[in-house]
Design a protein around this motif. Structure first.
Motif, PDB file in Angstrom:
ATOM      1  N   SER A   1       7.027 106.617  65.039  1.00 17.22           N
ATOM      2  CA  SER A   1       7.055 107.123  63.663  1.00 17.22           C
ATOM      3  C   SER A   1       8.322 107.933  63.398  1.00 17.22           C
ATOM      4  O   SER A   1       8.927 107.827  62.320  1.00 17.22           O
ATOM      5  N   ILE A   2       8.740 108.735  64.375  1.00 15.85           N
ATOM      6  CA  ILE A   2       9.969 109.505  64.228  1.00 15.85           C
ATOM      7  C   ILE A   2      11.166 108.572  64.068  1.00 15.85           C
ATOM      8  O   ILE A   2      12.043 108.785  63.216  1.00 15.85           O
ATOM      9  N   LEU A   3      11.217 107.533  64.889  1.00 14.39           N
ATOM     10  CA  LEU A   3      12.340 106.584  64.817  1.00 14.39           C
ATOM     11  C   LEU A   3      12.341 105.842  63.483  1.00 14.39           C
ATOM     12  O   LEU A   3      13.404 105.646  62.874  1.00 14.39           O
ATOM     13  N   ILE A   4      11.160 105.420  63.026  1.00 14.30           N
ATOM     14  CA  ILE A   4      11.074 104.710  61.750  1.00 14.30           C
ATOM     15  C   ILE A   4      11.460 105.629  60.599  1.00 14.30           C
ATOM     16  O   ILE A   4      12.195 105.231  59.682  1.00 14.30           O
ATOM     17  N   PHE A   5      10.997 106.873  60.645  1.00 12.18           N
ATOM     18  CA  PHE A   5      11.368 107.838  59.617  1.00 12.18           C
ATOM     19  C   PHE A   5      12.885 108.048  59.605  1.00 12.18           C
ATOM     20  O   PHE A   5      13.505 108.107  58.534  1.00 12.18           O
ATOM     21  N   GLY A   6      13.476 108.153  60.779  1.00 14.11           N
ATOM     22  CA  GLY A   6      14.920 108.324  60.855  1.00 14.11           C
ATOM     23  C   GLY A   6      15.673 107.161  60.229  1.00 14.11           C
ATOM     24  O   GLY A   6      16.671 107.354  59.527  1.00 14.11           O
ATOM     25  N   LEU A   7      15.187 105.949  60.482  1.00 11.08           N
ATOM     26  CA  LEU A   7      15.830 104.772  59.892  1.00 11.08           C
ATOM     27  C   LEU A   7      15.697 104.774  58.370  1.00 11.08           C
ATOM     28  O   LEU A   7      16.661 104.482  57.647  1.00 11.08           O
ATOM     29  N   MET A   8      14.520 105.109  57.886  1.00 12.36           N
ATOM     30  CA  MET A   8      14.285 105.100  56.439  1.00 12.36           C
ATOM     31  C   MET A   8      15.050 106.217  55.740  1.00 12.36           C
ATOM     32  O   MET A   8      15.537 106.040  54.613  1.00 12.36           O
ATOM     33  N   ALA A   9      15.174 107.354  56.404  1.00 13.97           N
ATOM     34  CA  ALA A   9      15.843 108.507  55.804  1.00 13.97           C
ATOM     35  C   ALA A   9      17.333 108.557  56.143  1.00 13.97           C
ATOM     36  O   ALA A   9      18.016 109.507  55.746  1.00 13.97           O
TER      37      ALA A   9
END
Length: 208
Positions: free
Chosen positions: A106-114
């Protein structure tokens, strides 16, 4: 010496990082194997907690810091392990890898989206030369891998014996993580990774 070089100099040697990554899991497996059933998983959980504490203390003593992923995993082991021992219910320690994998993904996906390079913030000084595109691809790949591992952990602990699940942590999860890390190297080389300046293949801390 630059700030990046200074930080790199404070890091543990790659061999010691690997020992801190995988040592507690090996101890967990060995104690579960040697301890008398059906209490083996509880002895192993206590040993796992002690090993994670030792890993964090060692890291702090040697380099004056604990990596964020080691700290997060250590806290999770202490919390879920503590509940496991308190309630005498092995379900909680079995759930811990799933929650860990999903949280990191989730942290990695959030980083990609943000557009925030969360993985680069953790590993940037260790793997020089990698382009922004390379970091994005690596983050995406590891996010997918961690979600797949979360699903696999759920399948195994819910459908197989405790001993099988413990064995999978050592003989399944660790090899899969290393194989996946090495499988990413050709892609990373295309995106600027300097292997001469890197001291290990790009693999996030594996303290699941």
């Amino acid at each position: 010496m630059s700030d990046t070089q200074t930080e790199a100099a404070k890091d543990l040697p790659s061999g010691m990082r690997m020992a801190l990554d995988f040592g507690p899991v090996i101890i967990f497996f060995v104690v579960n194997f040697l301890a008398p059933p059906p209490l083996g998983i509880f002895y192993a959980t206590g040993a796992f907690m002690a090993a994670m504490m030792a890993a964090m203390v060692y890291s702090w003593a040697k380099v004056g810091k604990i990596s964020p992923m080691l700290l997060f995993s250590g806290v999770m082991v202490l919390v879920f392990g503590g509940v496991t021992l308190l309630l005498r219910d092995e379900t909680f320690i079995k759930l811990k890898p799933t929650i860990y994998y999903v949280f990191i993904a989730s942290i990695l996906i959030f980083g990609l989206m943000a557009k925030r390079p969360t993985l680069q913030a953790l590993l940037g000084s260790v793997y020089p030369g990698l382009t922004d595109r390379g970091w994005d691809l690596l983050s995406r790949n590891w996010a997918i891998f961690f979600l797949a591992m979360a699903a696999l952990n759920e399948v195994i602990w819910r459908n197989f014996s405790t001993d099988f699940w413990v064995g999978f942590k050592l003989w399944g999860a660790i090899p899969l993580t290393l194989i996946f890390a090495f499988a990413n190297v050709p892609m990373l080389l295309k995106h600027g990774l300097d292997l001469e300046g890197a001291d290990e293949p790009p693999v996030p801390d594996a303290h699941e």
